[in-house]
Design a protein around this motif. Sequence first.
Motif, PDB file in Angstrom:
ATOM      1  N   THR A 227       0.832  -1.201   0.000  1.00 54.28           N
ATOM      2  CA  THR A 227       0.000   0.000   0.000  1.00 54.28           C
ATOM      3  C   THR A 227       0.867   1.253   0.000  1.00 54.28           C
ATOM      4  N   GLY A 228       0.270   2.357  -0.424  1.00 58.26           N
ATOM      5  CA  GLY A 228       1.006   3.601  -0.575  1.00 58.26           C
ATOM      6  C   GLY A 228       1.575   4.120   0.731  1.00 58.26           C
ATOM      7  N   ILE A 229       2.734   4.735   0.642  1.00 59.36           N
ATOM      8  CA  ILE A 229       3.415   5.303   1.807  1.00 59.36           C
ATOM      9  C   ILE A 229       3.404   6.827   1.696  1.00 59.36           C
ATOM     10  N   ARG A 230       3.011   7.480   2.800  1.00 59.13           N
ATOM     11  CA  ARG A 230       2.969   8.940   2.851  1.00 59.13           C
ATOM     12  C   ARG A 230       3.594   9.439   4.147  1.00 59.13           C
ATOM     13  N   ASP A 231       3.900  10.724   4.146  1.00 60.57           N
ATOM     14  CA  ASP A 231       4.472  11.403   5.302  1.00 60.57           C
ATOM     15  C   ASP A 231       3.345  12.179   5.978  1.00 60.57           C
ATOM     16  N   TYR A 232       2.797  11.620   7.056  1.00 65.42           N
ATOM     17  CA  TYR A 232       1.681  12.244   7.758  1.00 65.42           C
ATOM     18  C   TYR A 232       2.217  13.164   8.849  1.00 65.42           C
ATOM     19  N   GLY A 233       1.611  14.361   8.948  1.00 68.55           N
ATOM     20  CA  GLY A 233       2.021  15.314   9.964  1.00 68.55           C
ATOM     21  C   GLY A 233       0.828  15.835  10.738  1.00 68.55           C
ATOM     22  N   HIS A 234       1.021  16.101  12.019  1.00 62.78           N
ATOM     23  CA  HIS A 234      -0.073  16.600  12.853  1.00 62.78           C
ATOM     24  C   HIS A 234      -0.412  18.033  12.453  1.00 62.78           C
ATOM     25  N   VAL A 235      -1.691  18.315  12.299  1.00 63.69           N
ATOM     26  CA  VAL A 235      -2.126  19.624  11.816  1.00 63.69           C
ATOM     27  C   VAL A 235      -1.729  20.750  12.778  1.00 63.69           C
ATOM     28  N   VAL A 236      -1.620  20.477  14.070  1.00 66.21           N
ATOM     29  CA  VAL A 236      -1.195  21.515  15.014  1.00 66.21           C
ATOM     30  C   VAL A 236       0.289  21.831  14.823  1.00 66.21           C
ATOM     31  N   ASP A 237       1.107  20.811  14.553  1.00 64.27           N
ATOM     32  CA  ASP A 237       2.504  21.063  14.204  1.00 64.27           C
ATOM     33  C   ASP A 237       2.588  21.908  12.935  1.00 64.27           C
ATOM     34  N   LEU A 238       1.796  21.542  11.941  1.00 66.23           N
ATOM     35  CA  LEU A 238       1.773  22.274  10.677  1.00 66.23           C
ATOM     36  C   LEU A 238       1.393  23.733  10.909  1.00 66.23           C
ATOM     37  N   ALA A 239       0.373  23.962  11.740  1.00 66.71           N
ATOM     38  CA  ALA A 239      -0.075  25.325  12.016  1.00 66.71           C
ATOM     39  C   ALA A 239       1.039  26.148  12.646  1.00 66.71           C
ATOM     40  N   ALA A 240       1.791  25.540  13.565  1.00 69.64           N
ATOM     41  CA  ALA A 240       2.885  26.258  14.223  1.00 69.64           C
ATOM     42  C   ALA A 240       3.947  26.696  13.219  1.00 69.64           C
ATOM     43  N   ALA A 241       4.135  25.903  12.155  1.00 70.12           N
ATOM     44  CA  ALA A 241       5.135  26.253  11.152  1.00 70.12           C
ATOM     45  C   ALA A 241       4.778  27.553  10.435  1.00 70.12           C
TER      46      ALA A 241
END
Length: 337
Positions: A227-241
Amino acid sequence: MTVMITGGAGFIGSHICVELMHAGRQVVIYDNFANSHPEVINRIRRITGTAPDVVKGDVRDVNTLISTLSAHGCSAVIHVAGLKSVADSVSKSAEYYDCNVVGTLRLAQAMQQTGVRNIVFSSSATVYGEPDVLPLREDHKLAPVCPYGRTKMQAEELLIDIAHSLSPLNVAMLRYFNPVGSHESGLIGEDPNGVPNNLMPYISRVAIGRLPALNVYGNDYPTPDGTGIRDYGHVVDLAAAHIAALDCVDKQRVLKVNLGTGQGTSVLELVDAFARASGKMIPVTFAPRRPGDIASYYASAELAADVLGWHAKRGIAEMCRDAWNWQRKNPNGYLDQ
């Protein structure tokens, strides 16, 4: 500083709004609510103690953009608004170019006319296309394989050109790698209209009983479990960026940065992690691959650390825990209110 967030009532935009308000910034949400719900504004107020200013408007409406930027004295824009389904972009490509490319152009023109110089743009890892090498670095060639990715690439290109024009903008382009999860309160989260196009909300709806099983598109990829592999990130971490990007966007004319963890997770690994977090069985059925899908991609996160001082703090377990917390507290999403 007052920041206008286009698409600020959506999944990613609402989390950015919360983090900005916690950081003491003034926020104006600019959203047409085509893929978001007005209840989000009440939830943001409950989390932060303050209701953000809200303007209902389309990102292609240059006159409303100009009046909003001027009336609120905005000094920067975070541009999140756009259409984002890889599958839908194949069948509705004209709509995607109109919203994602023309919308970005209209916003840039409105910024030029009002003297707002700083923009943080929500781009996507789909601009890279099929990876030549992993992890994906920002200097990898751009060769998107779907219309959605091409609209993001074209939006990047026009912003770069405008950044070097006679009326320049300072541009930080953040290339997202699969944002998931939700705010720890469970008050805001991912609530797409109709059947979800993204994996995590689909799994969540299966777990809560709104969908019978997860359709996994392709189990014959050259990956360990097919199955496909992706790089999942927490949306709160993303928001902080985005706050980090705002703080440095005016220090260089153009900045391109991946927002990812640097770790790949397969579809079945994510299903197993969500089952552990929720205590629910997730039935799975396999279907053929979808056009535009790629076997595997994940980010190099080195530049984000070096330039933004940012790195992901939350792992897959926290992403699944918080996504399930949102879903179990809101079985029907924002329609429960």
